[in-house]
Design an enzyme around this catalytic site. Structure first.
Site, PDB file in Angstrom:
ATOM      1  N   MET A 148      12.896  24.426   0.488  1.00  0.00           N
ATOM      2  CA  MET A 148      11.863  23.673  -0.233  1.00  0.00           C
ATOM      3  C   MET A 148      12.459  22.663  -1.219  1.00  0.00           C
ATOM      4  O   MET A 148      12.052  21.506  -1.252  1.00  0.00           O
ATOM      5  CB  MET A 148      10.924  24.639  -0.955  1.00  0.00           C
ATOM      6  CG  MET A 148       9.668  23.976  -1.477  1.00  0.00           C
ATOM      7  SD  MET A 148       8.567  25.138  -2.294  1.00  0.00           S
ATOM      8  CE  MET A 148       7.995  26.122  -0.920  1.00  0.00           C
ATOM      9  N   TYR A 153      18.383  30.134   5.089  1.00  0.00           N
ATOM     10  CA  TYR A 153      17.383  31.018   5.698  1.00  0.00           C
ATOM     11  C   TYR A 153      17.696  31.336   7.157  1.00  0.00           C
ATOM     12  O   TYR A 153      18.052  30.450   7.925  1.00  0.00           O
ATOM     13  CB  TYR A 153      15.985  30.378   5.619  1.00  0.00           C
ATOM     14  CG  TYR A 153      15.371  30.451   4.248  1.00  0.00           C
ATOM     15  CD1 TYR A 153      15.062  31.693   3.675  1.00  0.00           C
ATOM     16  CD2 TYR A 153      15.112  29.303   3.517  1.00  0.00           C
ATOM     17  CE1 TYR A 153      14.510  31.780   2.411  1.00  0.00           C
ATOM     18  CE2 TYR A 153      14.542  29.373   2.253  1.00  0.00           C
ATOM     19  CZ  TYR A 153      14.240  30.608   1.710  1.00  0.00           C
ATOM     20  OH  TYR A 153      13.688  30.688   0.466  1.00  0.00           O
ATOM     21  N   ARG A 174     -11.124   1.970  14.254  1.00  0.00           N
ATOM     22  CA  ARG A 174     -10.748   2.594  13.000  1.00  0.00           C
ATOM     23  C   ARG A 174     -11.611   1.940  11.932  1.00  0.00           C
ATOM     24  O   ARG A 174     -12.689   2.391  11.642  1.00  0.00           O
ATOM     25  CB  ARG A 174      -9.246   2.323  12.786  1.00  0.00           C
ATOM     26  CG  ARG A 174      -8.466   3.440  12.200  1.00  0.00           C
ATOM     27  CD  ARG A 174      -6.976   3.148  12.190  1.00  0.00           C
ATOM     28  NE  ARG A 174      -6.614   1.884  11.555  1.00  0.00           N
ATOM     29  CZ  ARG A 174      -5.386   1.585  11.128  1.00  0.00           C
ATOM     30  NH1 ARG A 174      -4.410   2.455  11.279  1.00  0.00           N
ATOM     31  NH2 ARG A 174      -5.131   0.420  10.563  1.00  0.00           N
ATOM     32  N   LYS A 212       0.838  -1.205   0.000  1.00  0.00           N
ATOM     33  CA  LYS A 212       0.000   0.000   0.000  1.00  0.00           C
ATOM     34  C   LYS A 212       0.876   1.259   0.000  1.00  0.00           C
ATOM     35  O   LYS A 212       2.089   1.187   0.261  1.00  0.00           O
ATOM     36  CB  LYS A 212      -0.923  -0.007   1.228  1.00  0.00           C
ATOM     37  CG  LYS A 212      -0.204   0.176   2.542  1.00  0.00           C
ATOM     38  CD  LYS A 212      -1.148  -0.057   3.727  1.00  0.00           C
ATOM     39  CE  LYS A 212      -0.401   0.159   5.023  1.00  0.00           C
ATOM     40  NZ  LYS A 212      -1.117  -0.378   6.181  1.00  0.00           N
TER      41      LYS A 212
END
Ligand SMILES: *Cc1c(COP(=O)(O)O)cnc(C)c1O
Length: 404
Positions: A355, A302, A151, A41
């Site tokens: 990023m 940064y 669940r 999965k």
């Protein structure tokens, strides 16, 4: 390609075999032996179903587990593309619940997937899809019992009674399997696991009494269930339970296949820990796209959270948190961050991971050049180490890896 993943197929097959050895529980090949469902999965935990599903099928997996029907169809296609004919493909369990769409139920039937069900709505949808698609045989489904996770799954007792009656009323469907999921398998001697086992035994008695059909499969567990040596009888327990129903037993495993395992919490020296020998399957890589020399006092990234204390040689990597490189791996003067491997040596991350860019210190590594391969995850740096720095688990690290 600026970032890519390499899959070590031998390790994947080897990990499957290591888990299978513990689960099989016996030397002879008999139908009573326990099968291992290989969970693929979430795109094979970020490793890619295209690469992993065929390897696991060839390693002997009788079952694969996917997230949803669409992923099941993609696995069927990946197996076919790898030259594995439909008749020789493993069965595929659609592990997450259905969204209630007719198209989804039709895909389950058309692709020969096995849906997980636990309420009347699921049965209705699948029975209707079977009629529309004109299924040649009764559509097999696996019934999930909620034994303590709240669940997925039907609660034991009256709820289970009703769902079982639903099977009796639907000739389009066949109750092929019954299963539950345990919440605390990585804990030694967990009271929660024992309680869930007792509830599941009660549910099995209900299934036997209801005459909703005789399931062919009974399954539980995950990698830690197999690995937890504090519970040496765990697999034998499900084997016994299945034998009472003349069903086959199965244990499901995901993380261990990919070469990671959770530490077993609270295990004592007396516990005959199984501790499987598995090895990481994924290497996540990129290349150096820039190099620069900076002088003492230069700030990096940064907010200038890293200040060079001496002259340094820095390498620029085209990977950042948008690609799954966790921002918690950032390195400042106050807190050492993560590292990558360049020319077989550690290069620590300096400044904030941004990023799509990360800067690493290659001052002590000779001969680094633009274009050099960089190991982000693989030999010398594991998902567990990333997880420790990021305050999470290896599952989230590997699932978060994006490539391209
Ligand atoms: C994901 C999943 C597994 C596999 O768990 P691992 O800890 O990765 O081995 C097993 N069973 C169910 C129901 C799951 O959702």
């Amino acid at each position: 390609m600026k970032i890519w993943v390499e899959i070590d197929e031998e390790r994947l097959a080897g990990n499957f075999a290591a888990l299978q050895r513990v689960v099989a529980g016996g030397s002879g090949e008999t139908a009573s032996e326990t099968a291992l469902l290989a969970v693929v999965k979430a795109n094979a935990y970020g490793h890619g179903i295209g690469a992993c599903a065929p390897v696991l099928a060839r390693a002997g997996a009788e079952w694969l587990g996917v997230t949803d029907a669409e992923e099941g169809a993609a696995v069927r296609a990946a197996l076919a593309a790898a030259g594995i004919a439909r008749a020789r493909q493993p069965r595929i369990l659609v592990m997450s619940g259905m969204m209630g769409l007719a198209s989804e139920a039709e895909l389950v039937v058309a692709e020969g997937l096995t849906a997980v069900v636990w309420d009347e709505g699921h049965l209705q949808l699948l029975a209707a899809a079977a009629r529309r698609v004109g299924a040649a045989e009764r559509v097999p489904v696996h019934l999930e019992i909620d034994t303590g996770m709240a669940r997925q799954g039907v609660a034991c007792g009256a709820g289970l009674e009703r769902v079982l009656a639903g099977f009796a009323a639907r000739p389009e469907l066949r109750l092929d399997g019954v299963f539950t999921h345990f919440a605390s398998t990585e804990v030694a001697h967990a009271a929660q696991t024992h309680e869930q086992q007792r509830r599941f035994e009660g549910a099995m008695a209900q299934v036997r009494a209801a005459r909703a059909g005789t399931p062919a499969w009974v399954h539980v567990g995950n990698s830690s269930y197999i690995d937890n040596g504090a519970e040496p009888g765990a697999v034998a327990w499900v084997r016994g339970l299945a034998a009472e129903m003349r069903a086959r037993s199965m244990v499901r495993a995901g993380l261990g296949l990919y070469g990671y395992l959770l530490p077993i919490e609270g295990a004592s020296g007396d516990d005959a820990l199984v501790r499987l020998q598995v090895r990481p399957v994924m290497a996540w890589k990129t290349r150096v796209i820039g190099l620069r020399e900076v002088e003492a006092g230069a700030t990096v990234g940064y907010n200038g959270t890293f200040v060079a204390e001496r002259g340094m040689r820095l390498a620029l990597l085209p990977v950042g948190y948008a690609d799954g490189m966790r921002r918690e791996l950032s390195g400042s003067n106050a807190r050492a961050g993560g590292w990558v491997m360049v020319r077989g040596q550690r290069a620590v991350i300096v400044g904030r991971v941004s990023m799509n860019l990360t800067v690493v210190d290659v001052s002590a590594i000779g001969g680094v050049a633009v274009g050099d391969e960089v190991v982000l995850l693989g030999d010398g740096v594991t998902a567990e180490e990333h997880a420790l720095l990021a305050g999470t688990i290896a599952y989230e690290i590997v699932c978060g890896v994006r490539v391209g």
